[in-house]
Write an enzyme that holds these catalytic residues in place. Structure first.
Site, short mmCIF file in Angstrom:
data_model
loop_
_atom_site.label_atom_id
_atom_site.label_comp_id
_atom_site.label_asym_id
_atom_site.label_seq_id
_atom_site.Cartn_x
_atom_site.Cartn_y
_atom_site.Cartn_z
N GLU A 1 0.89 -1.16 0.00
CA GLU A 1 0.00 0.00 0.00
C GLU A 1 0.92 1.20 0.00
O GLU A 1 1.57 1.51 0.99
CB GLU A 1 -0.92 -0.03 1.22
CG GLU A 1 -2.09 0.94 1.11
CD GLU A 1 -1.80 2.27 1.77
OE1 GLU A 1 -1.46 3.22 1.02
OE2 GLU A 1 -1.89 2.35 2.99
N CYS B 1 -1.82 8.93 2.91
CA CYS B 1 -1.52 8.46 1.55
C CYS B 1 -2.71 8.61 0.60
O CYS B 1 -2.53 8.85 -0.59
CB CYS B 1 -1.06 7.01 1.58
SG CYS B 1 -2.15 5.91 2.51
#
Length: 489
Positions: free
Chosen positions: A258, A291
């Protein structure tokens, strides 16, 4: 400000210092000074953690005793929830979270996600009956079974450490894996305290281990290259994710990544309450250190000047609302470190040099103390080819880009190496058309939540591979086996 307890290693069911008894400073981003210390793991410590995790997987019934394992992980989640106040304190002092953010995504989001995992687990099918099939004149009863993948190396970042720690550790444990967690050097205690709570919950020795280290790569490199580790789950930068893939290639590890994001926040012409949607696009929550945070605001060219005026008002009104340690409504504090502060400020200078217009912020704020403070920042008159529009800054920096029409908005949103998250506001039909066309793993439409503990989360393109959270996040830590049993005709 308060201090934090020392972060110790958790190996084979015991909290202990490193083999050489060395510690490193745990820095408080609000002050730039130590708020505690963390055990500085040696290579021997990491080796022991891997060995214990391997032994627990191979020589105990942890991978196969589903009911007992679920009961023990449930106690672990309960222990985490009971420690909420301490976890909030750690998030504030160690990760630099403002109290408003600490009580939301940093801690409560993580704990709610852990409880979601417990519910999602109940949907997991460990064995499926695929029926009888006649092949080459013989009858075969077919089954598809899931099994735990093995030993997991979980490598986590500093921005929302508890959330990501739980996203990996709880899912892997529920799947029957054993785990070695390596927290980021900047946030060691949020990993270490999970070891303390694992002891409180009675987790068997070796199934979960935590190694903290000041070295940015040593423990991670050991986990990604050791043949006893079957799977790596990593959250962090795309550059490091590529290195992890290379490190794991020799042993053909399963790798879940990720990674970075440069998500778009698209406000269409027909969006309801257009003014509020524009002003809500400010990048301020946890100083933009997320993010999936939408940091590219796409607005219709026909309303671009009005949008810039709205943003100037919004940032002006927020100027005195951030950086307050004890204000429960505050959602923006400092950046995590001096290094990150320098990186974000460098991008501000890059934006100026590229010709973007600095609408708000951009200044370092040493007057706020010795911590790592930079103002909420907004650039307008941006084009999507600018570095500030293409690269992940990971700070409180919003770039504003005009678009001609719906098709142009989709083109700009997708014209990026990343594809992690995004948000779209518009009429029900137009917003869904745009959301369906954006190449990203998690989309919010008209304020809906596309990121929750019971939904899969992950990215397209260079934002990574694999999924965390939801049933899919648990299944990522399993292997699938097909079994055919000969039966009489």
């Amino acid at each position: 400000m308060d201090t934090l307890q020392d972060a110790l290693l958790y190996i084979n069911g015991e909290m202990r210092p490193s083999a050489n008894t060395q510690f490193y400073d745990n820095i408080n981003p609000w002050t730039g000074a130590p708020c505690g210390k963390a055990a500085d793991a040696t290579a021997d410590d990491v080796e022991q953690a891997i060995s214990c995790a391997r032994t627990a997987f191979d020589n105990t019934d942890w991978p196969t005793n589903h009911e007992q394992r679920y009961a023990q992980v449930t106690k672990f989640v309960e222990a985490l929830c009971e420690a909420r106040a301490e976890l909030v304190k750690i998030a504030r002092l160690e990760a630099g979270s403002a109290i408003g953010a600490a009580a939301m995504a940093q801690v409560d989001g993580a704990l709610n996600g852990a409880k979601d995992y417990l519910e999602c687990y109940k949907q997991l099918e460990w064995k499926q009956d695929r029926g009888i099939k006649v092949t080459m004149g013989a009858n075969t009863q077919r089954y598809v079974v899931r099994e735990a993948a093995g030993v997991v190396g979980a490598i986590t970042p500093w921005n929302v450490p508890l959330y990501v720690n739980i996203g990996k550790v709880i899912a892997a444990l529920l799947a029957g894996c054993t785990v070695v967690l390596k927290p980021a050097p900047d946030t060691p205690l949020m990993g270490s305290i999970m070891g303390e709570l694992a002891i409180k919950a009675g987790l068997p020795a070796g199934v979960f281990n935590v190694v903290t280290s000041s070295h940015p790569a040593m423990a991670g490199e050991m986990l990604t290259t050791d043949p006893r580790v079957d799977l790596i789950s990593f959250t962090g930068s795309t550059a490091v994710g590529k290195l992890i893939m290379k490190n794991g290639a020799d042993t053909l590890k399963r790798v879940f990544l990720e990674l970075g994001g440069k998500s778009a926040y698209v406000v269409l012409e027909d969006a309801e309450d257009f003014d509020m949607k524009i002003m809500s696009a400010m990048v301020v929550f946890h100083a933009g250190q997320g993010c999936a945070y939408p940091t590219r605001l796409l607005v219709p060219k026909s309303r671009y000047d009005h949008a810039c005026t709205l943003l100037e008002m919004a940032y002006g009104g927020f100027a005195e609302m951030w950086g307050k340690f004890d204000d429960e409504s505050c959602i923006m504090g400092p950046l995590i470190s001096k290094k990150q502060l320098g990186r974000v400020h460098d991008y501000v200078e890059i934006g100026k040099a590229e010709g973007a217009r600095l609408l708000a912020g951009g200044n370092l704020r040493p007057d706020m103390g010795d911590g790592f403070f930079i103002e909420p920042t907004c650039f307008v008159d941006c084009t999507n080819d600018m570095r500030i529009a293409r690269e992940e800054i990971f700070g409180p920096v919003l770039v504003v880009i005009p678009f001609e029409d719906e098709e142009d908005a989709i083109r700009i949103a997708n014209d990026n190496d990343y594809g992690l998250g995004g948000a779209v506001y518009g009429g029900p039909e137009s917003a869904m058309r745009v959301a369906n066309a954006i190449r990203a793993g998690a989309l919010s439409v008209n304020g809906g939540m596309g990121i929750t503990g019971d939904l899969p989360f992950g990215g397209y393109k260079q934002s990574g591979m694999g999924r965390e959270w939801g049933l899919e996040g648990i299944e990522e830590f399993t292997e699938i086996k097909a079994i055919g049993v000969g039966v009489p005709a």
